[in-house]
Design a protein around this motif. Structure first.
Motif, PDB file in Angstrom:
ATOM      1  N   PRO A 142       1.557  -1.076   0.067  1.00  0.00           N
ATOM      2  CA  PRO A 142       0.078   0.094  -0.073  1.00  0.00           C
ATOM      3  C   PRO A 142       0.387   1.783  -0.082  1.00  0.00           C
ATOM      4  O   PRO A 142       1.746   1.288   0.883  1.00  0.00           O
ATOM      5  N   ASN A 143       0.185   2.176  -0.863  1.00  0.00           N
ATOM      6  CA  ASN A 143       1.090   4.077  -0.767  1.00  0.00           C
ATOM      7  C   ASN A 143       0.870   4.716   0.594  1.00  0.00           C
ATOM      8  O   ASN A 143       0.111   4.669   0.877  1.00  0.00           O
ATOM      9  N   PRO A 144       1.911   4.448   1.090  1.00  0.00           N
ATOM     10  CA  PRO A 144       2.366   5.638   2.895  1.00  0.00           C
ATOM     11  C   PRO A 144       1.402   7.035   2.586  1.00  0.00           C
ATOM     12  O   PRO A 144       1.109   7.227   3.685  1.00  0.00           O
ATOM     13  N   LYS A 145       0.764   6.909   1.150  1.00  0.00           N
ATOM     14  CA  LYS A 145       0.348   8.595   0.943  1.00  0.00           C
ATOM     15  C   LYS A 145      -1.008   8.273   1.703  1.00  0.00           C
ATOM     16  O   LYS A 145      -1.928   9.184   1.956  1.00  0.00           O
ATOM     17  N   SER A 146      -1.616   7.096   1.831  1.00  0.00           N
ATOM     18  CA  SER A 146      -3.076   6.494   1.936  1.00  0.00           C
ATOM     19  C   SER A 146      -3.352   5.723   2.995  1.00  0.00           C
ATOM     20  O   SER A 146      -4.231   5.835   3.976  1.00  0.00           O
ATOM     21  N   CYS A 147      -2.164   5.155   3.545  1.00  0.00           N
ATOM     22  CA  CYS A 147      -2.843   5.093   5.411  1.00  0.00           C
ATOM     23  C   CYS A 147      -0.531   5.014   5.905  1.00  0.00           C
ATOM     24  O   CYS A 147       0.040   3.864   5.108  1.00  0.00           O
ATOM     25  N   GLY A 155      -6.442  -3.288   8.466  1.00  0.00           N
ATOM     26  CA  GLY A 155      -6.641  -3.212   7.065  1.00  0.00           C
ATOM     27  C   GLY A 155      -5.341  -3.470   6.382  1.00  0.00           C
ATOM     28  O   GLY A 155      -5.649  -3.791   4.571  1.00  0.00           O
ATOM     29  N   LEU A 156      -4.203  -3.468   6.318  1.00  0.00           N
ATOM     30  CA  LEU A 156      -3.115  -3.454   5.579  1.00  0.00           C
ATOM     31  C   LEU A 156      -2.880  -4.424   4.651  1.00  0.00           C
ATOM     32  O   LEU A 156      -2.384  -4.567   3.554  1.00  0.00           O
ATOM     33  N   ALA A 185       9.811  -4.159  -2.407  1.00  0.00           N
ATOM     34  CA  ALA A 185       9.251  -3.663  -0.655  1.00  0.00           C
ATOM     35  C   ALA A 185       9.349  -4.406   0.457  1.00  0.00           C
ATOM     36  O   ALA A 185      10.209  -4.786   0.940  1.00  0.00           O
ATOM     37  N   GLN A 186       9.104  -5.823   0.352  1.00  0.00           N
ATOM     38  CA  GLN A 186       8.640  -6.933   1.130  1.00  0.00           C
ATOM     39  C   GLN A 186       8.319  -7.780   0.875  1.00  0.00           C
ATOM     40  O   GLN A 186       7.705  -8.004   0.531  1.00  0.00           O
ATOM     41  N   ALA A 187       8.019  -9.084   2.002  1.00  0.00           N
ATOM     42  CA  ALA A 187       7.737 -10.350   1.872  1.00  0.00           C
ATOM     43  C   ALA A 187       6.134  -9.308   2.442  1.00  0.00           C
ATOM     44  O   ALA A 187       5.924  -8.955   2.908  1.00  0.00           O
ATOM     45  N   HIS A 207       8.264   2.125   2.265  1.00  0.00           N
ATOM     46  CA  HIS A 207       7.159   1.667   1.348  1.00  0.00           C
ATOM     47  C   HIS A 207       6.669   0.495   2.651  1.00  0.00           C
ATOM     48  O   HIS A 207       6.211  -0.465   2.460  1.00  0.00           O
ATOM     49  N   ILE A 208       7.724   0.179   3.434  1.00  0.00           N
ATOM     50  CA  ILE A 208       7.761  -1.111   4.369  1.00  0.00           C
ATOM     51  C   ILE A 208       7.230  -0.803   6.075  1.00  0.00           C
ATOM     52  O   ILE A 208       6.964   0.235   6.394  1.00  0.00           O
TER      53      ILE A 208
END
Ligand code: PMP
Length: 295
Positions: A142-147, A155-156, A185-187, A207-208
């Motif tokens: 997910p985009n860090p600007k939305s959550c 929810g993530l 980004a990550q797993a 982003h992680i």
């Protein structure tokens, strides 16, 4: 996750898990507006020890603050509850799951109410000791600007579950998720490192969820004079690595032997990743008091 005898902490008291009922009108249930943590306890020579408990509960406080969900317990209270929970269930090596959720509310705005749940169960290392196969996922982080992606927000995990489902459907064990710029980004529920010519590389914060295990591994690597660089990583770089490892409380340190069906040539036993996996296991089972400044 529980039996007839299991005790959990729910809304201020210890009760039998089977007595807990949760309202289907809980806001968290509908919208994912809740936060949680994941910790592990280990039997050590100094008794049962929750690895880095304070760091986990500090992160929980941070997540509650980000979502303005009231957390009416201090870090010390939460740590005490976690140890009591282990004691009441007679658990030594266990996984501990606190969840702070919002009760009945169907509106898209917060009320200043919350319920704390904490449960524990015996959970062997998430992926066992297998050499994993992973794929680059089509599901982005997910985009860090939305959550706030650096907080453990319920929810993530929709995208994490979707990414894992996709990986499993294609026959892989794990998903590596990219960020909105196409970098690694990550797993799904763990951080990622790759090894090349004896050095380690890992994506930077942004982003992680920069995990507590990630930090411990970086510190252990530095103690062993293994160079670690945080930098944007392309999927191609990952595919050309000597080895990839995933780090997280549930997975601990898991080695990935192939990405998108292409196996790494290096013998996993002769990698820095394997050395660090062993050092991590020794550390969590030792009677260690964290000297690490976390995150
Ligand atoms: N990323 C995500 C999305 C996670 O859920 C986790 C597990 N908490 C991690 C990374 C690893 O974090 P930690 O090492 O703190 O468990």
């Amino acid at each position: 996750y529980y039996s007839e005898k299991t005790v959990v902490f729910y809304d201020g008291k210890f009760v039998k898990a089977k007595q807990v009922s949760c309202s289907p009108f809980a806001q968290t249930m509908h919208y994912g507006y809740g936060i949680f943590e994941g910790l592990r306890s280990y039997q050590t020579s100094n008794g049962v020890s929750i690895f880095n408990a304070k760091a986990h509960f500090e992160r929980m406080k941070y997540a509650a603050h980000k979502l303005s969900i009231p957390l009416l317990y201090s870090v010390q209270d939460l740590e005490n509850i976690a140890y009591d929970l282990l004691d009441q269930n007679n658990f030594k090596d266990a996984y501990i799951r606190p969840l702070l959720f919002c009760p009945d509310n169907m509106r898209l705005s917060s009320r200043r109410e919350s319920i704390l749940f904490m449960g524990a169960w015996k959970w062997p290392r998430y992926h066992g000791n297998n050499l994993l196969s992973a794929c680059i996922s089509s599901i982005e982080r997910p985009n860090p600007k939305s959550c706030p992606v650096d907080a453990k927000i319920s929810g993530l995990y929709v995208s994490s579950i979707m990414a894992t489902n996709e990986a499993h459907l294609k026959g892989y064990d794990e998903a590596i998720m990219l960020d909105q710029f196409g970098n690694v980004a990550q797993a799904s529920g763990a951080n990622v490192f790759y090894e090349k010519e004896g050095e380690l590389f890992t994506p930077p914060k942004g982003h992680i969820l920069a995990g507590i295990t990630r930090k411990v591994i970086m510190d252990l690597a530095r103690e062993k004079e293994i160079k670690v660089t945080e930098k944007p990583i392309s999927p191609k770089e990952l595919q050309q690595a000597d080895m990839v490892m995933l780090t997280g409380t549930a997975v601990e340190v898991a080695l990935v032997g192939a990405i998108d069906g292409i196996s790494f040539k290096k013998n996993p036993k002769h990698t820095k990743c394997a050395e660090l996996a062993e050092a991590y296991s020794d550390l969590v089972h030792s009677a260690y008091e964290p000297a690490y400044t976390i995150i």
